[in-house]
Design a protein around this motif. Sequence first.
Motif, PDB file in Angstrom:
ATOM      1  N   ALA A 126      12.715 -86.820  43.927  1.00 34.75           N
ATOM      2  CA  ALA A 126      11.548 -86.720  43.063  1.00 34.75           C
ATOM      3  C   ALA A 126      11.703 -87.591  41.821  1.00 34.75           C
ATOM      4  O   ALA A 126      10.757 -88.266  41.389  1.00 34.75           O
ATOM      5  N   ALA A 127      12.891 -87.585  41.225  1.00 33.80           N
ATOM      6  CA  ALA A 127      13.121 -88.394  40.026  1.00 33.80           C
ATOM      7  C   ALA A 127      13.043 -89.883  40.340  1.00 33.80           C
ATOM      8  O   ALA A 127      12.466 -90.664  39.574  1.00 33.80           O
ATOM      9  N   LEU A 128      13.615 -90.300  41.471  1.00 35.19           N
ATOM     10  CA  LEU A 128      13.601 -91.719  41.829  1.00 35.19           C
ATOM     11  C   LEU A 128      12.195 -92.194  42.166  1.00 35.19           C
ATOM     12  O   LEU A 128      11.794 -93.296  41.765  1.00 35.19           O
ATOM     13  N   VAL A 129      11.430 -91.389  42.888  1.00 35.79           N
ATOM     14  CA  VAL A 129      10.055 -91.761  43.228  1.00 35.79           C
ATOM     15  C   VAL A 129       9.205 -91.880  41.966  1.00 35.79           C
ATOM     16  O   VAL A 129       8.374 -92.780  41.839  1.00 35.79           O
ATOM     17  N   GLU A 130       9.429 -90.983  41.023  1.00 38.68           N
ATOM     18  CA  GLU A 130       8.622 -90.976  39.803  1.00 38.68           C
ATOM     19  C   GLU A 130       8.907 -92.168  38.905  1.00 38.68           C
ATOM     20  O   GLU A 130       7.989 -92.744  38.295  1.00 38.68           O
ATOM     21  N   HIS A 131      10.170 -92.584  38.811  1.00 39.07           N
ATOM     22  CA  HIS A 131      10.554 -93.578  37.816  1.00 39.07           C
ATOM     23  C   HIS A 131      10.831 -94.968  38.383  1.00 39.07           C
ATOM     24  O   HIS A 131      10.900 -95.930  37.611  1.00 39.07           O
ATOM     25  N   LEU A 132      11.032 -95.077  39.700  1.00 44.09           N
ATOM     26  CA  LEU A 132      11.340 -96.389  40.293  1.00 44.09           C
ATOM     27  C   LEU A 132      10.211 -96.803  41.225  1.00 44.09           C
ATOM     28  O   LEU A 132      10.263 -96.565  42.442  1.00 44.09           O
ATOM     29  N   PRO A 133       9.168 -97.435  40.702  1.00 44.59           N
ATOM     30  CA  PRO A 133       7.988 -97.741  41.528  1.00 44.59           C
ATOM     31  C   PRO A 133       8.246 -98.773  42.614  1.00 44.59           C
ATOM     32  O   PRO A 133       7.533 -98.801  43.625  1.00 44.59           O
ATOM     33  N   ASN A 134       9.244 -99.629  42.447  1.00 46.15           N
ATOM     34  CA  ASN A 134       9.480-100.720  43.403  1.00 46.15           C
ATOM     35  C   ASN A 134      10.699-100.493  44.286  1.00 46.15           C
ATOM     36  O   ASN A 134      11.097-101.398  45.021  1.00 46.15           O
ATOM     37  N   ALA A 135      11.280 -99.314  44.240  1.00 49.33           N
ATOM     38  CA  ALA A 135      12.526 -99.064  44.958  1.00 49.33           C
ATOM     39  C   ALA A 135      12.260 -98.463  46.331  1.00 49.33           C
ATOM     40  O   ALA A 135      11.377 -97.613  46.495  1.00 49.33           O
ATOM     41  N   THR A 136      13.057 -98.891  47.302  1.00 52.50           N
ATOM     42  CA  THR A 136      13.078 -98.276  48.627  1.00 52.50           C
ATOM     43  C   THR A 136      14.223 -97.281  48.665  1.00 52.50           C
ATOM     44  O   THR A 136      15.366 -97.633  48.368  1.00 52.50           O
ATOM     45  N   LEU A 137      13.902 -96.042  49.017  1.00 59.11           N
ATOM     46  CA  LEU A 137      14.909 -94.986  49.048  1.00 59.11           C
ATOM     47  C   LEU A 137      15.540 -94.909  50.426  1.00 59.11           C
ATOM     48  O   LEU A 137      14.843 -95.002  51.450  1.00 59.11           O
ATOM     49  N   VAL A 138      16.848 -94.718  50.467  1.00 63.86           N
ATOM     50  CA  VAL A 138      17.591 -94.699  51.730  1.00 63.86           C
ATOM     51  C   VAL A 138      18.564 -93.530  51.720  1.00 63.86           C
ATOM     52  O   VAL A 138      19.324 -93.350  50.754  1.00 63.86           O
ATOM     53  N   VAL A 139      18.519 -92.731  52.794  1.00 60.94           N
ATOM     54  CA  VAL A 139      19.568 -91.740  53.063  1.00 60.94           C
ATOM     55  C   VAL A 139      20.468 -92.347  54.128  1.00 60.94           C
ATOM     56  O   VAL A 139      20.021 -92.611  55.247  1.00 60.94           O
ATOM     57  N   ASP A 140      21.711 -92.590  53.806  1.00 60.73           N
ATOM     58  CA  ASP A 140      22.577 -93.297  54.741  1.00 60.73           C
ATOM     59  C   ASP A 140      23.107 -92.360  55.824  1.00 60.73           C
ATOM     60  O   ASP A 140      22.884 -91.149  55.804  1.00 60.73           O
ATOM     61  N   HIS A 141      23.814 -92.959  56.782  1.00 56.47           N
ATOM     62  CA  HIS A 141      24.273 -92.224  57.947  1.00 56.47           C
ATOM     63  C   HIS A 141      25.293 -91.154  57.587  1.00 56.47           C
ATOM     64  O   HIS A 141      25.371 -90.121  58.248  1.00 56.47           O
ATOM     65  N   PHE A 142      26.090 -91.374  56.552  1.00 64.15           N
ATOM     66  CA  PHE A 142      27.123 -90.403  56.198  1.00 64.15           C
ATOM     67  C   PHE A 142      26.511 -89.042  55.892  1.00 64.15           C
ATOM     68  O   PHE A 142      26.952 -88.014  56.414  1.00 64.15           O
ATOM     69  N   HIS A 143      25.491 -89.030  55.034  1.00 65.17           N
ATOM     70  CA  HIS A 143      24.911 -87.754  54.624  1.00 65.17           C
ATOM     71  C   HIS A 143      24.079 -87.127  55.735  1.00 65.17           C
ATOM     72  O   HIS A 143      24.055 -85.895  55.877  1.00 65.17           O
ATOM     73  N   ALA A 144      23.386 -87.943  56.522  1.00 65.28           N
ATOM     74  CA  ALA A 144      22.574 -87.383  57.606  1.00 65.28           C
ATOM     75  C   ALA A 144      23.450 -86.755  58.682  1.00 65.28           C
ATOM     76  O   ALA A 144      23.190 -85.642  59.152  1.00 65.28           O
ATOM     77  N   VAL A 145      24.512 -87.453  59.084  1.00 61.36           N
ATOM     78  CA  VAL A 145      25.401 -86.917  60.112  1.00 61.36           C
ATOM     79  C   VAL A 145      26.159 -85.702  59.572  1.00 61.36           C
ATOM     80  O   VAL A 145      26.490 -84.785  60.330  1.00 61.36           O
ATOM     81  N   LYS A 146      26.401 -85.672  58.270  1.00 60.51           N
ATOM     82  CA  LYS A 146      27.037 -84.500  57.682  1.00 60.51           C
ATOM     83  C   LYS A 146      26.171 -83.259  57.875  1.00 60.51           C
ATOM     84  O   LYS A 146      26.685 -82.158  58.134  1.00 60.51           O
ATOM     85  N   LEU A 147      24.847 -83.415  57.784  1.00 67.27           N
ATOM     86  CA  LEU A 147      23.955 -82.287  58.047  1.00 67.27           C
ATOM     87  C   LEU A 147      24.092 -81.816  59.490  1.00 67.27           C
ATOM     88  O   LEU A 147      24.102 -80.613  59.768  1.00 67.27           O
TER      89      LEU A 147
END
Length: 434
Positions: free
Chosen positions: A230-251
């Motif tokens: 939420a903070a990144l979407v609100e303040h970084l209008p030109n940024a692409t957000l990425v959840v990398d494989h480490f955190h996804a596979v950890k889930l």
Amino acid sequence: MIQGSQGATALVGMAGFVVGVQELVEGEWWLYVETSADFVGCSACGTRAVGHGRVRSVVRDLPISGRATVLVFARRRWRCPEPACAVTTWSEQVDQISARVSITKRARQRLAAMVNVEGMSIAAAAAEFGVGWHTANRAVAEFTDPVIKDPGRLDGVASIGVDEKRFLNATADHRTTFTTQVLDLDRHRVLDVLEGRSRDVLGDWLTDRGDTWCAGITLATLDPAAGYRAALVEHLPNATLVVDHFHAVKLANTAIDDVRRRVQHATLGHRGRKGDPLYRARRVLLTGFERLTEERITWMLDMLAAGDPDGEVGAAVLAKELLREVYAAVDHAHAQRRLTAFFQHCADADVAELVRLARTIDRWRDEILSYHRTGRASNGRVENAHMLAEKIRRNAHGFTNHTNYRRRLIGRLGIQWTTVPTRRIRGRQPHLIA
């Protein structure tokens, strides 16, 4: 052993000082120094001052040829002879040896370099110079804080990584506390260490950076934390957000452990024990299939056959592999097809933990697929910074003060210090060497 030495003046190398006597005391060099000034004017009226005695200051300095060095500075006191002048007496002021210090400026700078560049702890650096911990900590702060506060340190950042890091474990007096670490992914530097982990903590930090700085960020990697997103979407209008494989596979691995524990208790009525099939296979279940030999895969299937009568643990393992295949896809479209297969498997398996996993992955669908749109951007450098931060914390035997913790991490991992490299005196190693 007492002797005068003009060569010692050149060896000490402090402009404006002369060494009168040098003495070896219990293995340490004691150098008796004074300034070379013989004419001083009153700062108020300009009248030539006259001597008014001396005050001795004993301070630590840089070692000489491996020997600890102490400077005994005979600080002059001056008096204005003009009766009408408001100024009466004063002590001479020198840059290297300020009033009421126990270590010279260049020694303080060297001590700070030992901590920031060489990674020594404050206590170890203090012991090298024979000063107290607080004196050493003030020296590090003196040469580190101005660089940390310099706004130019954050210039040129285009991609950032955000993740939480445990700071203090829970005790009887307080809960577990966390910090938020922000990294420059391109230069692999810690930008800041924020106290707390929430949308407001990260949002306030981004607000302080300003709209221009935030507009220049084109990539942000993060773990699946809704507050950070939420903070990144609100303040970084030109940024692409990425959840990398480490955190996804950890889930997915967490889901495997949850299913395994539930099935273990349902079938045997107790927690996993050494001889239980599912407990014996707990590590192998979390390992990627490509890293297992055929014999190990066969052994894992035998353990599942013995301890997983309804195939729920096996379904969770397959879900993990299907999610890993999403990140192994060749492009964005291929990843979308593999993600659909993952969702279909979780729905068909009808396992509560997999349904929960699928819902979580669906909420982060765009950030997961962005992995392929950004050249496989990863939060790996943030995790590496966590490892180095933990090394610093262990070396210091822990931190309880966030200000000191932040200074140590940024000073060691966030600043490119200017150092003179040690060059080889030979271009090539001789072939015949004794």
